[in-house]
Write a protein that holds these residues in place. Structure first.
Motif, PDB file in Angstrom:
ATOM      1  N   GLN A 147       0.826  -1.217   0.000  1.00 35.42           N
ATOM      2  CA  GLN A 147       0.000   0.000   0.000  1.00 35.42           C
ATOM      3  C   GLN A 147       0.862   1.269   0.000  1.00 35.42           C
ATOM      4  OE1 GLN A 147      -2.255  -1.361   3.501  1.00 35.42           O
ATOM      5  NE2 GLN A 147      -4.133  -0.836   2.352  1.00 35.42           N
ATOM      6  N   LEU A 148       1.959   1.231   0.722  1.00 37.64           N
ATOM      7  CA  LEU A 148       2.851   2.392   0.781  1.00 37.64           C
ATOM      8  C   LEU A 148       3.555   2.664  -0.546  1.00 37.64           C
ATOM      9  CD1 LEU A 148       4.526   1.856   4.276  1.00 37.64           C
ATOM     10  CD2 LEU A 148       2.967   3.706   3.636  1.00 37.64           C
ATOM     11  N   THR A 149       3.817   1.604  -1.292  1.00 38.26           N
ATOM     12  CA  THR A 149       4.608   1.752  -2.528  1.00 38.26           C
ATOM     13  C   THR A 149       3.770   1.727  -3.802  1.00 38.26           C
ATOM     14  OG1 THR A 149       5.058  -0.631  -2.577  1.00 38.26           O
ATOM     15  CG2 THR A 149       6.687   0.784  -1.468  1.00 38.26           C
ATOM     16  N   ALA A 150       2.458   1.505  -3.672  1.00 39.29           N
ATOM     17  CA  ALA A 150       1.595   1.446  -4.856  1.00 39.29           C
ATOM     18  C   ALA A 150       1.550   2.810  -5.547  1.00 39.29           C
ATOM     19  CB  ALA A 150       0.191   1.008  -4.462  1.00 39.29           C
ATOM     20  N   ASP A 151       1.765   2.811  -6.838  1.00 39.44           N
ATOM     21  CA  ASP A 151       1.678   4.058  -7.613  1.00 39.44           C
ATOM     22  C   ASP A 151       0.212   4.447  -7.713  1.00 39.44           C
ATOM     23  OD1 ASP A 151       1.654   6.148  -9.427  1.00 39.44           O
ATOM     24  OD2 ASP A 151       3.164   5.245 -10.721  1.00 39.44           O
ATOM     25  N   GLN A 152      -0.133   5.551  -7.079  1.00 38.78           N
ATOM     26  CA  GLN A 152      -1.520   6.013  -7.046  1.00 38.78           C
ATOM     27  C   GLN A 152      -1.729   7.233  -7.932  1.00 38.78           C
ATOM     28  OE1 GLN A 152      -2.304   6.473  -2.846  1.00 38.78           O
ATOM     29  NE2 GLN A 152      -2.669   4.300  -2.590  1.00 38.78           N
TER      30      GLN A 152
ATOM     31  N   LEU B 176       5.056   6.374  -0.216  1.00 36.05           N
ATOM     32  CA  LEU B 176       6.478   6.289   0.086  1.00 36.05           C
ATOM     33  C   LEU B 176       7.281   7.257  -0.790  1.00 36.05           C
ATOM     34  CD1 LEU B 176       8.308   4.592   2.026  1.00 36.05           C
ATOM     35  CD2 LEU B 176       8.914   3.264   0.010  1.00 36.05           C
ATOM     36  N   GLY B 177       6.913   7.377  -2.051  1.00 39.74           N
ATOM     37  CA  GLY B 177       7.594   8.317  -2.946  1.00 39.74           C
ATOM     38  C   GLY B 177       7.413   9.750  -2.492  1.00 39.74           C
ATOM     39  N   THR B 178       6.213  10.084  -2.036  1.00 44.36           N
ATOM     40  CA  THR B 178       5.932  11.441  -1.545  1.00 44.36           C
ATOM     41  C   THR B 178       6.720  11.727  -0.279  1.00 44.36           C
ATOM     42  OG1 THR B 178       3.723  11.356  -2.527  1.00 44.36           O
ATOM     43  CG2 THR B 178       4.091  12.995  -0.796  1.00 44.36           C
ATOM     44  N   LEU B 179       6.751  10.774   0.649  1.00 47.62           N
ATOM     45  CA  LEU B 179       7.500  10.970   1.895  1.00 47.62           C
ATOM     46  C   LEU B 179       8.999  11.061   1.632  1.00 47.62           C
ATOM     47  CD1 LEU B 179       5.542   8.590   4.305  1.00 47.62           C
ATOM     48  CD2 LEU B 179       5.243  11.054   3.948  1.00 47.62           C
ATOM     49  N   ASN B 180       9.494  10.280   0.673  1.00 48.70           N
ATOM     50  CA  ASN B 180      10.904  10.380   0.291  1.00 48.70           C
ATOM     51  C   ASN B 180      11.208  11.752  -0.293  1.00 48.70           C
ATOM     52  OD1 ASN B 180      13.128   8.106   0.203  1.00 48.70           O
ATOM     53  ND2 ASN B 180      11.132   7.069   0.206  1.00 48.70           N
ATOM     54  N   HIS B 181      10.303  12.277  -1.113  1.00 49.42           N
ATOM     55  CA  HIS B 181      10.518  13.602  -1.696  1.00 49.42           C
ATOM     56  C   HIS B 181      10.696  14.651  -0.605  1.00 49.42           C
ATOM     57  CE1 HIS B 181      10.205  17.250  -3.978  1.00 49.42           C
ATOM     58  NE2 HIS B 181       9.133  17.590  -3.274  1.00 49.42           N
ATOM     59  N   LEU B 182       9.898  14.557   0.445  1.00 46.89           N
ATOM     60  CA  LEU B 182      10.026  15.526   1.542  1.00 46.89           C
ATOM     61  C   LEU B 182      11.384  15.414   2.231  1.00 46.89           C
ATOM     62  CD1 LEU B 182       6.436  15.473   3.023  1.00 46.89           C
ATOM     63  CD2 LEU B 182       7.575  17.361   1.843  1.00 46.89           C
TER      64      LEU B 182
ATOM     65  N   GLY C 115      -0.222  17.176   2.631  1.00 49.42           N
ATOM     66  CA  GLY C 115      -1.608  17.196   2.171  1.00 49.42           C
ATOM     67  C   GLY C 115      -1.847  16.147   1.095  1.00 49.42           C
ATOM     68  N   GLN C 116      -0.907  16.008   0.184  1.00 49.02           N
ATOM     69  CA  GLN C 116      -1.031  14.962  -0.840  1.00 49.02           C
ATOM     70  C   GLN C 116      -1.013  13.580  -0.194  1.00 49.02           C
ATOM     71  OE1 GLN C 116       2.297  16.010  -3.363  1.00 49.02           O
ATOM     72  NE2 GLN C 116       0.992  17.245  -4.718  1.00 49.02           N
ATOM     73  N   ALA C 117      -0.107  13.394   0.763  1.00 44.67           N
ATOM     74  CA  ALA C 117      -0.009  12.090   1.429  1.00 44.67           C
ATOM     75  C   ALA C 117      -1.276  11.785   2.229  1.00 44.67           C
ATOM     76  CB  ALA C 117       1.217  12.047   2.335  1.00 44.67           C
ATOM     77  N   THR C 118      -1.858  12.803   2.880  1.00 44.74           N
ATOM     78  CA  THR C 118      -3.080  12.547   3.640  1.00 44.74           C
ATOM     79  C   THR C 118      -4.246  12.214   2.719  1.00 44.74           C
ATOM     80  OG1 THR C 118      -3.627  14.904   3.821  1.00 44.74           O
ATOM     81  CG2 THR C 118      -2.378  13.930   5.634  1.00 44.74           C
ATOM     82  N   THR C 119      -4.241  12.763   1.525  1.00 44.99           N
ATOM     83  CA  THR C 119      -5.267  12.385   0.546  1.00 44.99           C
ATOM     84  C   THR C 119      -5.113  10.917   0.164  1.00 44.99           C
ATOM     85  OG1 THR C 119      -5.462  14.625  -0.331  1.00 44.99           O
ATOM     86  CG2 THR C 119      -6.154  12.833  -1.784  1.00 44.99           C
ATOM     87  N   LEU C 120      -3.878  10.493  -0.078  1.00 44.29           N
ATOM     88  CA  LEU C 120      -3.626   9.091  -0.419  1.00 44.29           C
ATOM     89  C   LEU C 120      -4.003   8.178   0.748  1.00 44.29           C
ATOM     90  CD1 LEU C 120      -0.213   9.476  -2.293  1.00 44.29           C
ATOM     91  CD2 LEU C 120      -2.515   9.290  -3.299  1.00 44.29           C
ATOM     92  N   LEU C 121      -3.722   8.623   1.969  1.00 45.89           N
ATOM     93  CA  LEU C 121      -4.120   7.840   3.146  1.00 45.89           C
ATOM     94  C   LEU C 121      -5.637   7.751   3.245  1.00 45.89           C
ATOM     95  CD1 LEU C 121      -1.587   9.132   5.808  1.00 45.89           C
ATOM     96  CD2 LEU C 121      -1.849   6.762   5.056  1.00 45.89           C
ATOM     97  N   SER C 122      -6.311   8.854   2.996  1.00 50.66           N
ATOM     98  CA  SER C 122      -7.773   8.872   3.034  1.00 50.66           C
ATOM     99  C   SER C 122      -8.348   7.889   2.029  1.00 50.66           C
ATOM    100  CB  SER C 122      -8.277  10.292   2.767  1.00 50.66           C
ATOM    101  OG  SER C 122      -9.675  10.328   2.789  1.00 50.66           O
ATOM    102  N   GLN C 123      -7.750   7.843   0.861  1.00 51.84           N
ATOM    103  CA  GLN C 123      -8.200   6.893  -0.167  1.00 51.84           C
ATOM    104  C   GLN C 123      -7.984   5.450   0.278  1.00 51.84           C
ATOM    105  OE1 GLN C 123      -6.058   8.222  -3.650  1.00 51.84           O
ATOM    106  NE2 GLN C 123      -7.390  10.001  -3.922  1.00 51.84           N
TER     107      GLN C 123
END
Length: 179
Positions: free
Chosen positions: A32-37, A45-51, A152-160
């Motif tokens: 779930q963390l690594t799925a391209d959404q 994981l990609g978003t968190l790495n970017h930060l 905010g992007q990551a929380t949207t992905l979490l919400s999904q």
């Protein structure tokens, strides 16, 4: 509120939100963390790495300034990421550990700064090698704003994925008036 007080508030808010975000992510599987959404950096994981990449870039730039705070010394020998989409930490636990280290460094930096230091300029070069000089305070605010944007992007992905982050607003940490 002074500039330095605002930086300290932002550093604490940043750490608080990152801790909550990583706690929420802990409930997800590696898949779930690594799925391209389809997010800008693909996955959570990609978003968190970017930060982590972006914070590393900025903290390294701050550390290389002639008048850098001594707390930034560990960043001087840290390698500069070569791309904003680098996956520096494919392992979530290692990524979380690095996030916690960077957040602690930001908290320590915030404690060393006063309004005079924040009103100085900072010269740096972007990835294309173009030179810039901007207000140190503005660059710190950019770092924190950038974190908020991508969280905010990551929380949207979490919400999904069915994970509710709850309150994420800075106002939750803003002191009552008058201070």
């Amino acid at each position: 509120m002074s500039l330095a007080s605002h930086v300290r508030l932002m550093a604490h808010y940043n750490q608080w939100m990152n801790c909550r975000l990583y706690d929420a992510c802990q409930s997800l599987s590696h898949e779930q963390l690594t799925a391209d959404q389809g997010a800008f950096f693909g996955s959570i994981l990609g978003t968190l790495n970017h930060l982590v990449v972006a914070d590393t870039v900025w903290l390294k730039r701050f550390a290389m300034a002639a008048d850098a705070s001594p707390v930034l010394a560990p960043m001087q020998n840290c390698p500069m990421p070569t791309a904003l989409n680098s996956l520096l930490y494919p392992d979530f636990d290692a990524l979380r550990q690095r996030r916690e280290e960077l957040d602690q460094l930001l908290l320590q930096l915030a404690e060393t700064l006063d309004d005079v230091a924040l009103q100085r300029g900072l010269a740096y070069r972007n990835f294309a090698g173009l030179p810039f000089e901007k207000s140190f305070f503005s660059l710190l605010m950019h770092l924190f704003n950038h974190q908020t944007h991508h969280r905010g992007q990551a929380t949207t992905l979490l919400s999904q994925a069915g994970v509710d982050m709850g309150v994420t607003d800075l106002v939750a940490m803003t002191p009552e008036w008058p201070v």
